[in-house]
Scaffold this motif. Structure first.
Motif, mmCIF file in Angstrom:
data_model
loop_
_atom_site.group_PDB
_atom_site.id
_atom_site.type_symbol
_atom_site.label_atom_id
_atom_site.label_comp_id
_atom_site.label_asym_id
_atom_site.label_seq_id
_atom_site.Cartn_x
_atom_site.Cartn_y
_atom_site.Cartn_z
ATOM 1 N N LYS A 70 25.182 3.820 45.661
ATOM 2 C CA LYS A 70 25.712 3.773 46.948
ATOM 3 C C LYS A 70 24.612 5.004 47.581
ATOM 4 C CE LYS A 70 30.018 5.442 48.530
ATOM 5 N NZ LYS A 70 31.952 4.895 48.319
ATOM 6 N N PHE A 71 24.634 5.389 47.087
ATOM 7 C CA PHE A 71 23.853 7.035 47.877
ATOM 8 C C PHE A 71 22.293 7.005 48.071
ATOM 9 C CE2 PHE A 71 28.064 8.868 47.075
ATOM 10 C CZ PHE A 71 28.615 8.638 47.690
ATOM 11 N N GLN A 175 20.490 26.771 54.766
ATOM 12 C CA GLN A 175 22.038 26.377 54.628
ATOM 13 C C GLN A 175 21.971 25.215 54.955
ATOM 14 O OE1 GLN A 175 22.626 28.560 58.770
ATOM 15 N NE2 GLN A 175 24.242 29.066 58.133
ATOM 16 N N ALA A 176 22.961 24.633 53.789
ATOM 17 C CA ALA A 176 23.267 23.064 53.363
ATOM 18 C C ALA A 176 24.408 22.475 54.697
ATOM 19 C CB ALA A 176 23.952 23.050 51.414
ATOM 20 N N GLN A 177 24.612 21.316 54.935
ATOM 21 C CA GLN A 177 25.716 21.166 55.703
ATOM 22 C C GLN A 177 26.688 20.621 54.762
ATOM 23 O OE1 GLN A 177 27.184 21.285 59.446
ATOM 24 N NE2 GLN A 177 28.439 20.650 57.449
ATOM 25 N N GLY A 183 29.090 10.788 54.816
ATOM 26 C CA GLY A 183 28.540 11.774 55.190
ATOM 27 C C GLY A 183 29.125 12.617 56.912
ATOM 28 N N ASN A 184 30.442 12.880 57.292
ATOM 29 C CA ASN A 184 30.461 12.944 58.171
ATOM 30 C C ASN A 184 30.713 14.684 57.977
ATOM 31 O OD1 ASN A 184 31.623 11.461 59.605
ATOM 32 N ND2 ASN A 184 33.695 10.257 58.522
ATOM 33 N N PRO A 185 30.266 15.686 59.123
ATOM 34 C CA PRO A 185 30.308 16.824 58.741
ATOM 35 C C PRO A 185 31.391 18.237 57.500
ATOM 36 C CG PRO A 185 30.380 16.533 60.827
ATOM 37 C CD PRO A 185 29.810 15.397 60.069
ATOM 38 N N LEU A 186 31.476 18.590 57.485
ATOM 39 C CA LEU A 186 32.224 19.592 57.065
ATOM 40 C C LEU A 186 32.285 21.504 57.383
ATOM 41 C CD1 LEU A 186 33.661 17.669 53.508
ATOM 42 C CD2 LEU A 186 34.775 17.394 56.102
ATOM 43 N N PHE A 258 19.275 20.885 54.236
ATOM 44 C CA PHE A 258 19.881 19.451 53.242
ATOM 45 C C PHE A 258 21.080 19.549 53.883
ATOM 46 C CE2 PHE A 258 21.884 22.729 49.801
ATOM 47 C CZ PHE A 258 21.877 21.178 49.538
ATOM 48 N N PHE A 259 21.474 18.481 53.214
ATOM 49 C CA PHE A 259 22.995 17.712 53.179
ATOM 50 C C PHE A 259 23.555 17.826 51.958
ATOM 51 C CE2 PHE A 259 20.957 16.613 56.746
ATOM 52 C CZ PHE A 259 21.778 17.712 58.311
#
Length: 347
Positions: A70-71, A175-177, A183-186, A258-259
């Motif tokens: 999936k990713f 930092q990690a997002q 994929g929506n930012p938290l 990175f995410f």
């Protein structure tokens, strides 16, 4: 031919002047397709003080992949689209059965990545997969990227630029997002006001670096401290980071690099009991390996008991939950009180 392979060829032309390189541009060895506009050699690495070509150090990116269909494309593309040109990308398939391996082989057939797997395409776990990549890679620096996360396109360029001028550091991290499954930012980890003390006590007590994807490691430091402990199927990241911090200072650069995807199938959401039980062994090994403060060992053990207590409570194993919560309270009464009254949140 890809820009990565072209860069490897140019590596043999040590200290050639830029004029010489341009003069040779019409020869067969330089007739390959050059870097795309997003992968041109970075301005700070083109020339040295004498006007000679200055080469970018090779960075090895290693991704362990297991059933990540999936990713996986988003993960791989985030590496291939980096603004830094000198990248060796190794993906180790850990016996995937959902089509991940076939997607990876497609990228490999286009000469964009290298795909490795264990004998008979067996499943040996994330640590064994990462170690296979680490034993194979050739880079001066290493990035470790999980198969459901993805990089900011400037991550490697920024972090290499930092490390090249600061030889004392074993790794740099940003930092990690944290993002949702779609994929929506938290939120970001660590927070914007974070600072790095380069004290292994702090990293052992609270693993504030969310994932190796935030880091750029110096390969020589990994060679010195050893790779991932294959016995651990959880918390192996913390174990490695603590050993790196014991060997060389860490540096922090504010900014998302990175995410980190948070979803129901991620390793961080599964096997929590195994994770915190492994934490006790990591703590015992660390206490024998390095001169940590007694208070650090005591407080870390209390935190692990607190974590296990929560796991057992969620499993309705109330006797074990109570036992571990009591141990947590006795080991670190001040922090336990703060958590109990909502004055501190344990992430």
């Amino acid at each position: 031919m890809t820009s990565v392979r072209l860069h490897c060829i140019i590596y043999t032309l040590d200290h050639i002047s830029l004029r010489t390189l341009l003069d040779k541009a019409s020869s067969p060895v330089h007739s390959f397709q050059g870097p795309s506009s997003s992968q041109k050699i970075n301005p700070y690495t083109i020339l040295d003080g004498q006007g000679r070509l200055k080469m970018d150090p090779l960075v090895s990116v290693i991704t362990p992949a297991y059933n990540s269909v999936k990713f996986i494309r988003e993960t791989v593309d985030s590496v291939l689209n980096q603004t830094y040109p000198a990248i060796e990308y190794i993906v180790v398939d850990d016996g995937s059965q959902d089509g991940t391996y076939e997607i990876l082989r497609q990228y490999e057939s286009e000469e964009r990545i290298s795909v490795l797997s264990h004998e008979n395409r067996s499943n040996k776990g994330q640590s064994a997969s990462l170690n296979l990549g680490l034993k194979t890679c050739q880079g001066k620096y290493v990035v470790i990227l999980d198969s459901d996360d993805f990089l900011d396109r400037d991550k490697i360029r920024q972090q290499v630029g930092f490390m090249e001028g600061r030889q004392e550091f074993g790794a740099v991290y940003g930092q990690a997002q944290v993002v949702s499954e779609d994929g929506n930012p938290l939120y970001k980890l660590p927070e914007d006001n974070h600072t790095e003390s380069s004290d292994p006590n702090n990293l052992l007590l609270d693993c504030y670096i969310p994932s190796p994807g935030a880091l750029l490691f110096r390969k020589s430091v990994l060679d010195k401290v050893g790779f991932f402990e294959e016995k651990f199927r959880a918390s192996q990241d913390h174990d490695l980071l603590v050993r790196v911090a014991e060997s060389a200072p860490l540096a922090f650069q504010k900014g998302v690099v990175f995410f980190y995807r948070k979803h129901g199938n991620s390793i961080s959401e599964l096997g929590l009991e195994k994770r915190w039980l492994a934490g006790f062994e990591i703590l015992d090994r660390a206490s024998k390996r390095y001169q940590y403060k007694r208070s650090t060992i005591r407080k870390r053990r209390a935190l692990l008991n607190f974590r296990l207590g929560h796991v057992y409570f969620s499993q309705e194993r109330y006797g074990k939950a109570l036992m571990h919560m009591l141990r947590a309270g006795l080991g670190d009464p001040v922090r336990s009180t703060r958590v109990l009254f909502g004055l501190e949140k344990v992430l």
